[in-house]
Design an enzyme around this catalytic site. Structure first.
Site, PDB file in Angstrom:
ATOM      1  N   GLY A   9     -27.294  66.342 -16.744  1.00 30.20           N
ATOM      2  CA  GLY A   9     -26.189  65.437 -17.081  1.00 30.20           C
ATOM      3  C   GLY A   9     -26.699  64.005 -17.178  1.00 30.20           C
ATOM      4  O   GLY A   9     -26.027  63.053 -16.780  1.00 30.20           O
ATOM      5  N   GLY A  12     -24.750  60.943 -19.285  1.00 28.52           N
ATOM      6  CA  GLY A  12     -23.431  60.429 -18.914  1.00 28.52           C
ATOM      7  C   GLY A  12     -23.513  59.026 -18.325  1.00 28.52           C
ATOM      8  O   GLY A  12     -24.581  58.405 -18.301  1.00 28.52           O
ATOM      9  N   ASP A  35     -29.448  67.210 -20.751  1.00 30.86           N
ATOM     10  CA  ASP A  35     -28.000  67.152 -20.975  1.00 30.86           C
ATOM     11  C   ASP A  35     -27.665  68.135 -22.082  1.00 30.86           C
ATOM     12  O   ASP A  35     -28.550  68.608 -22.792  1.00 30.86           O
ATOM     13  CB  ASP A  35     -27.571  65.717 -21.370  1.00 30.86           C
ATOM     14  CG  ASP A  35     -26.114  65.438 -21.005  1.00 30.86           C
ATOM     15  OD1 ASP A  35     -25.240  66.194 -21.457  1.00 30.86           O
ATOM     16  OD2 ASP A  35     -25.867  64.493 -20.251  1.00 30.86           O
ATOM     17  N   TYR A 143     -10.047  68.345 -10.508  1.00 20.65           N
ATOM     18  CA  TYR A 143     -11.346  67.708 -10.223  1.00 20.65           C
ATOM     19  C   TYR A 143     -11.551  67.565  -8.713  1.00 20.65           C
ATOM     20  O   TYR A 143     -12.615  67.906  -8.178  1.00 20.65           O
ATOM     21  CB  TYR A 143     -11.344  66.349 -10.911  1.00 20.65           C
ATOM     22  CG  TYR A 143     -12.529  65.453 -10.659  1.00 20.65           C
ATOM     23  CD1 TYR A 143     -13.812  65.810 -11.065  1.00 20.65           C
ATOM     24  CD2 TYR A 143     -12.347  64.201 -10.069  1.00 20.65           C
ATOM     25  CE1 TYR A 143     -14.886  64.949 -10.861  1.00 20.65           C
ATOM     26  CE2 TYR A 143     -13.405  63.336  -9.872  1.00 20.65           C
ATOM     27  CZ  TYR A 143     -14.681  63.717 -10.264  1.00 20.65           C
ATOM     28  OH  TYR A 143     -15.728  62.863 -10.074  1.00 20.65           O
TER      29      TYR A 143
HETATM   30  C1  AKB Z   1     -12.648  59.617 -12.066  1.00 20.35           C
HETATM   31  O1  AKB Z   1     -11.876  58.673 -12.269  1.00 20.35           O
HETATM   32  O2  AKB Z   1     -12.378  60.801 -12.304  1.00 20.35           O
HETATM   33  C2  AKB Z   1     -14.001  59.317 -11.469  1.00 20.35           C
HETATM   34  C3  AKB Z   1     -14.004  59.471  -9.978  1.00 20.35           C
HETATM   35  C4  AKB Z   1     -13.269  58.535  -9.136  1.00 20.35           C
HETATM   36  O3  AKB Z   1     -14.640  60.365  -9.483  1.00 20.35           O
HETATM   37  N1  AKB Z   1     -14.401  57.994 -11.820  1.00 20.35           N
END
Ligand code: AKB
Length: 313
Positions: A9, A12, A35, A143
């Site tokens: 990666g 990025g 990447d 996430y």
């Molecule tokens: C996001 O905004 O998803 C990232 C993080 C805070 O991990 N920058």
């Protein structure tokens, strides 16, 4: 000091600057960038580069064996805003790439792993101000769930198999060399580009949303510091809280107005507001300070100056 490093990666936002910093430190040929796509010129031309799909175990293993890699920095991930749109793809990329690297370390094909976590591991029930290292963690984003699970797996691989994995919980990162993609904190970079283009900025968060942020130079310094630290000093094998500064869209606007007095902003919160509302406002990073002498250097004024000066060139 020479060592053979692979960055997954590398093209990025963090990977680009990390690759360049590691090449300067350990030698261009020692740091293999990889990447799924090609990156910017300075990265491509300064050392070895490989196209690599982080979800393909065999492909990762082949590169590790071919270059006799000792350390892997796994920077490939789908960030918060994009992950909400593609939950299964985010889970696949964020988790399987981590398992591949942890398993290579378990099999002693590599010695050391860096894997980034995020303030997204925290959730709406977490104390918002001065969020402690150990506290309630009930992330409400795809996430955040992947990062929190990743932390548990890092800790497990360390305890069960002795894998030397190190990690920090990055706040929103502010940089000018490479654009971020798909994060909730990205507004804090977009806003500089818009100010320099003499345009009005439409902010996707409301004016009072205070989030933890950090200038990229600090983030790179932290990443190298934790990786160079003696293993017996690392007491957190999940991930360390890391703090830089905290500010709201209104505060960064005021800072930009010191140089661009007529800069205008309007607030039009979208789905990212709910993500931001679930995250801490400020972070307690005393564990990182204690264990590996961490201290951030850039505040909002210095960051604003650096961003406007470098992007304005
Ligand atoms: C996001 O905004 O998803 C990232 C993080 C805070 O991990 N920058």
């Amino acid at each position: 000091m020479r060592k053979s490093i692979l960055i997954i990666g590398a093209c990025g936002q963090i990977g680009t600057e990390l690759t360049l910093a590691l090449r300067e430190r350990y030698g261009n040929d020692q740091v293999v960038a990889s990447d799924i796509r090609e990156g910017n010129e300075s990265l491509m031309e300064s050392g070895p580069f490989e196209i690599l799909d982080a979800t393909n175990y065999e492909a990762v293993e082949n590169i590790v064996m071919h270059y006799e890699i000792e350390e892997v920095y796994l920077m490939a991930a789908m960030l918060s805003a994009t992950a909400e749109k593609f939950p299964m793809r985010a889970w696949d990329l964020n988790m399987n790439s981590l398992f591949h690297v942890l398993n290579l370390a378990k099999e002693k094909k590599i010695n050391k792993v860096f894997w980034p976590s995020s303030i997204a591991v925290f959730g709406p029930t977490t104390p918002k101000e001065g969020t402690p290292q150990h506290t309630i963690m009930e992330p409400s984003t795809v996430y955040g769930i992947s990062k929190q699970s990743g932390e548990r797996w890092c800790s497990y691989y360390f305890k069960k198999y002795g894998v030397d994995v190190r990690s920090v919980r990055y706040p929103g990162l502010i940089s000018w060399k490479t654009l971020p993609g798909g994060g909730t904190t990205d507004y804090a970079i977009d806003i500089f580009h818009t100010a320099l283009a003499n345009k009005k900025y439409k902010c996707f968060l409301n004016e009072g949303t205070k989030l933890p942020m950090m200038y990229m130079d600090d983030a790179i310094r932290a990443t190298i510091a934790i990786m160079e630290c003696d293993a017996d000093k690392i007491t957190e094998r999940s991930s360390y809280n890391l703090a830089g500064m905290s500010f709201t869209p209104a505060e960064i606007t005021n800072c930009i107005r010191k140089q661009f007095p007529s800069f205008e902003i309007e607030y039009e919160p979208d789905f990212r507001q709910e993500i931001a509302d679930s995250w801490p406002s400020s972070i307690d990073d005393s564990a990182a300070q204690r264990d590996w002498d961490w201290k951030s250097q850039f505040d909002l004024d210095q960051t604003t100056e650096e961003m406007l000066r470098n992007l304005g060139k």
